[in-house]
Design a protein around this motif. Sequence first.
Motif, PDB file in Angstrom:
ATOM      1  N   MET A 219       1.016  -1.380   0.137  1.00 29.42           N
ATOM      2  CA  MET A 219       0.318   0.309   0.012  1.00 29.42           C
ATOM      3  C   MET A 219       0.337   1.525   0.053  1.00 29.42           C
ATOM      4  SD  MET A 219      -2.808   1.141   2.496  1.00 29.42           S
ATOM      5  CE  MET A 219      -3.611  -1.194   2.912  1.00 29.42           C
ATOM      6  N   ALA A 220       0.614   2.330  -1.312  1.00 28.69           N
ATOM      7  CA  ALA A 220       1.282   3.502  -1.563  1.00 28.69           C
ATOM      8  C   ALA A 220       1.097   4.576  -0.120  1.00 28.69           C
ATOM      9  CB  ALA A 220       1.896   3.339  -2.234  1.00 28.69           C
ATOM     10  N   ARG A 221       1.380   5.771  -0.420  1.00 23.38           N
ATOM     11  CA  ARG A 221       1.001   6.833  -0.393  1.00 23.38           C
ATOM     12  C   ARG A 221       1.077   7.952  -1.310  1.00 23.38           C
ATOM     13  NH1 ARG A 221      -1.555   8.172   4.351  1.00 23.38           N
ATOM     14  NH2 ARG A 221       0.450   7.245   5.756  1.00 23.38           N
ATOM     15  N   SER A 222      -0.515   7.920  -1.192  1.00 21.81           N
ATOM     16  CA  SER A 222      -0.358   8.333  -1.644  1.00 21.81           C
ATOM     17  C   SER A 222      -0.272  10.068  -1.777  1.00 21.81           C
ATOM     18  CB  SER A 222      -2.684   8.831  -2.606  1.00 21.81           C
ATOM     19  OG  SER A 222      -2.625   9.093  -3.255  1.00 21.81           O
ATOM     20  N   SER A 223      -0.057  10.426  -3.172  1.00 17.46           N
ATOM     21  CA  SER A 223       0.142  12.539  -2.740  1.00 17.46           C
ATOM     22  C   SER A 223      -0.765  13.010  -3.096  1.00 17.46           C
ATOM     23  CB  SER A 223       1.409  12.268  -4.350  1.00 17.46           C
ATOM     24  OG  SER A 223       0.258  12.630  -5.567  1.00 17.46           O
ATOM     25  N   SER A 224      -1.634  12.620  -3.596  1.00 18.36           N
ATOM     26  CA  SER A 224      -3.228  13.693  -3.157  1.00 18.36           C
ATOM     27  C   SER A 224      -3.808  13.100  -1.825  1.00 18.36           C
ATOM     28  CB  SER A 224      -3.579  13.183  -4.099  1.00 18.36           C
ATOM     29  OG  SER A 224      -3.269  13.871  -5.688  1.00 18.36           O
ATOM     30  N   GLY A 225      -4.324  12.541  -0.798  1.00 20.35           N
ATOM     31  CA  GLY A 225      -4.256  11.912  -0.085  1.00 20.35           C
ATOM     32  C   GLY A 225      -4.114  11.047   0.838  1.00 20.35           C
ATOM     33  N   ASN A 226      -4.914  10.812   2.107  1.00 17.24           N
ATOM     34  CA  ASN A 226      -4.739   9.549   2.283  1.00 17.24           C
ATOM     35  C   ASN A 226      -5.763   8.141   1.818  1.00 17.24           C
ATOM     36  OD1 ASN A 226      -3.381   7.550   4.651  1.00 17.24           O
ATOM     37  ND2 ASN A 226      -6.145   8.329   6.334  1.00 17.24           N
ATOM     38  N   TYR A 227      -5.978   7.765   1.271  1.00 19.75           N
ATOM     39  CA  TYR A 227      -6.333   7.044  -0.362  1.00 19.75           C
ATOM     40  C   TYR A 227      -5.583   5.046  -0.319  1.00 19.75           C
ATOM     41  CZ  TYR A 227      -8.403  11.227  -1.843  1.00 19.75           C
ATOM     42  OH  TYR A 227      -9.006  12.564  -1.288  1.00 19.75           O
ATOM     43  N   TYR A 228      -6.260   4.656  -0.994  1.00 18.17           N
ATOM     44  CA  TYR A 228      -5.936   3.122  -0.571  1.00 18.17           C
ATOM     45  C   TYR A 228      -4.757   3.598  -2.080  1.00 18.17           C
ATOM     46  CZ  TYR A 228      -8.261   1.038   3.421  1.00 18.17           C
ATOM     47  OH  TYR A 228      -9.007   0.523   4.196  1.00 18.17           O
ATOM     48  N   SER A 229      -3.916   3.101  -2.389  1.00 19.60           N
ATOM     49  CA  SER A 229      -3.228   3.562  -3.555  1.00 19.60           C
ATOM     50  C   SER A 229      -2.398   2.460  -3.949  1.00 19.60           C
ATOM     51  CB  SER A 229      -2.279   4.287  -3.651  1.00 19.60           C
ATOM     52  OG  SER A 229      -1.723   4.397  -4.543  1.00 19.60           O
ATOM     53  N   PRO A 230      -2.569   1.348  -4.576  1.00 17.76           N
ATOM     54  CA  PRO A 230      -0.621   0.466  -4.800  1.00 17.76           C
ATOM     55  C   PRO A 230      -0.468   1.184  -5.602  1.00 17.76           C
ATOM     56  CG  PRO A 230      -2.763   0.164  -6.239  1.00 17.76           C
ATOM     57  CD  PRO A 230      -3.302   1.250  -6.084  1.00 17.76           C
ATOM     58  N   GLY A 231       0.457   2.026  -5.436  1.00 15.12           N
ATOM     59  CA  GLY A 231       1.479   2.804  -6.197  1.00 15.12           C
ATOM     60  C   GLY A 231       1.639   3.248  -7.655  1.00 15.12           C
ATOM     61  N   THR A 232       2.434   3.595  -8.343  1.00 19.63           N
ATOM     62  CA  THR A 232       2.117   3.890 -10.114  1.00 19.63           C
ATOM     63  C   THR A 232       1.946   2.278 -10.817  1.00 19.63           C
ATOM     64  OG1 THR A 232       4.601   3.798  -9.536  1.00 19.63           O
ATOM     65  CG2 THR A 232       3.739   5.545  -8.911  1.00 19.63           C
ATOM     66  N   ALA A 233       1.658   2.651 -11.880  1.00 19.42           N
ATOM     67  CA  ALA A 233       1.531   0.877 -12.606  1.00 19.42           C
ATOM     68  C   ALA A 233       1.952   2.008 -14.152  1.00 19.42           C
ATOM     69  CB  ALA A 233       0.307   0.861 -12.962  1.00 19.42           C
ATOM     70  N   SER A 234       2.546   0.740 -15.348  1.00 16.44           N
ATOM     71  CA  SER A 234       2.458   1.129 -16.222  1.00 16.44           C
ATOM     72  C   SER A 234       1.448   0.455 -16.668  1.00 16.44           C
ATOM     73  CB  SER A 234       3.449  -0.085 -16.450  1.00 16.44           C
ATOM     74  OG  SER A 234       4.850   1.045 -16.237  1.00 16.44           O
ATOM     75  N   LEU A 235       0.831   1.629 -18.265  1.00 16.34           N
ATOM     76  CA  LEU A 235      -0.883   1.385 -18.814  1.00 16.34           C
ATOM     77  C   LEU A 235      -0.135   0.722 -20.082  1.00 16.34           C
ATOM     78  CD1 LEU A 235      -3.333   1.362 -18.536  1.00 16.34           C
ATOM     79  CD2 LEU A 235      -3.056   4.019 -19.745  1.00 16.34           C
ATOM     80  N   TYR A 236      -1.058  -0.363 -19.910  1.00 14.18           N
ATOM     81  CA  TYR A 236      -0.333  -1.914 -21.479  1.00 14.18           C
ATOM     82  C   TYR A 236      -2.004  -1.513 -22.229  1.00 14.18           C
ATOM     83  CZ  TYR A 236       3.715  -2.169 -19.532  1.00 14.18           C
ATOM     84  OH  TYR A 236       5.492  -2.375 -19.116  1.00 14.18           O
ATOM     85  N   PHE A 237      -1.854  -2.035 -23.404  1.00 17.02           N
ATOM     86  CA  PHE A 237      -3.386  -2.066 -24.185  1.00 17.02           C
ATOM     87  C   PHE A 237      -2.995  -2.640 -25.216  1.00 17.02           C
ATOM     88  CE2 PHE A 237      -5.749  -1.357 -27.676  1.00 17.02           C
ATOM     89  CZ  PHE A 237      -7.340  -1.872 -27.241  1.00 17.02           C
ATOM     90  N   ASP A 238      -3.345  -4.886 -25.106  1.00 19.50           N
ATOM     91  CA  ASP A 238      -3.300  -5.894 -25.513  1.00 19.50           C
ATOM     92  C   ASP A 238      -2.002  -6.217 -25.476  1.00 19.50           C
ATOM     93  OD1 ASP A 238      -4.181  -8.066 -27.143  1.00 19.50           O
ATOM     94  OD2 ASP A 238      -3.078  -6.878 -29.377  1.00 19.50           O
TER      95      ASP A 238
END
Length: 421
Positions: free
Chosen positions: A248-267
């Motif tokens: 669980m990562a610390r969101s820079s925008s608030g105390n939200y549930y964040s899995p951190g950063t992700a890379s986005l893929y399509f197909d």
Amino acid sequence: MAAAARWAAPIMGILVVLLLLPFAPAPASAATPTRSPPPSASSAVFLLSGDVYPTGHYYVTMNIGDPAKPYFLDVDTGSDLTWLQCDAPCQSCNKVPHPLYRPTKNKLVPCANSVCTALHNGLTPTKKCTSTTQQQCDYQIKYTDKASSLGVLVTDSFSLPLRNKSNISPSLSFGCGYDQQVGTNGAVQATTDGLLGLGRGSVSLLSQLKQQGITKNVLGHCLSTSGGGFLFFGDDMVPTSRVTWVPMARSSSGNYYSPGTASLYFDRRSLGGKPMEVVFDSGSTYTYFTAQPYQATVSAIKGSLSKSLRQVSDPSLPLCWKGQKAFKSVFDVKKDFKSLQLSFGKNAVMEIPPENYLVVTKNGNVCLGILDGSTTKLNFNIIGDITLQDQMVIYDNERVQLGWIRGSCSRSPKSLTASFP
């Protein structure tokens, strides 16, 4: 405003102003509710109602008070405070499914109480009591979709059905909201009586249950594409294998549930761009991407579509397509779309098949359920209900990790655990 439009925006508290307004609860009842002893470790399990479209959100029935009365609460992991529309008396309330909650004076939480301090400290801007003798804890919370709730903090019994087939009724603190605004009209018909705040803050119901030794600070939900699903508090329903876990990562925008950063893929092909900051929010109907990943996603989807689909205008969502005949469900058109993937690092991938980002409207069109977050001035990416469907999502505050595992989210109680190891 229609439910689908009302709940299309993320429901996360971002602004709070504290005011002292008149409050006239009913006289205290002579009966004092008894507190049940904490059970041995067990999960509280609830069936859910609702859907992404056309209802616009998933909600749970909570039995509150003594005697207990039912209320429908929108399940929101993106905010902390649970609140009910409240006859105190009500200055501006929506039309709700059940009679308004009526507090008594002995239910009021004093401003000096630690739960009030925690509520004030967890909100922006931070406010404090005007005096140590102030007899009520006032709040006003505004959400990013312009909805708001103003009221006072109260404490009452919540009836929790445990998985071991027993029941417990702890006293929990929540908001008694006597002035609600939804969009520009506070008098619209609402599907729910209030909101169930399940965020990371110490005033969330989950944190309070942990503080009382009733359940562990673990939450899970499973939202069904066919409507309904289930919700649980505690850790004894968490699968023992095949779960994809990320810290669980610390969101820079608030105390939200964040899995951190992700890379986005399509197909399975990278859409480029810098890693996306991601937040899980069950209070958001749809998924929101910031400008760059949104535009990349739209371009990739359009570039992969067959000529049998024609872009059309539909009042439900911004980007829609029409087929040679009206679609009845997402599965009629699934073969024409490719999957998206969010990669959170080594071996941590969230697969987003077409049914987790598309909606078929009442007009028979198929629409993109990923929206442009820059229109609501979001600087992070929200994974909403549409993408969280048909997988158990686990928010483990004990081990500070988030997990997901695909499986059926049927309403049938026998299937609650059968689909998961």
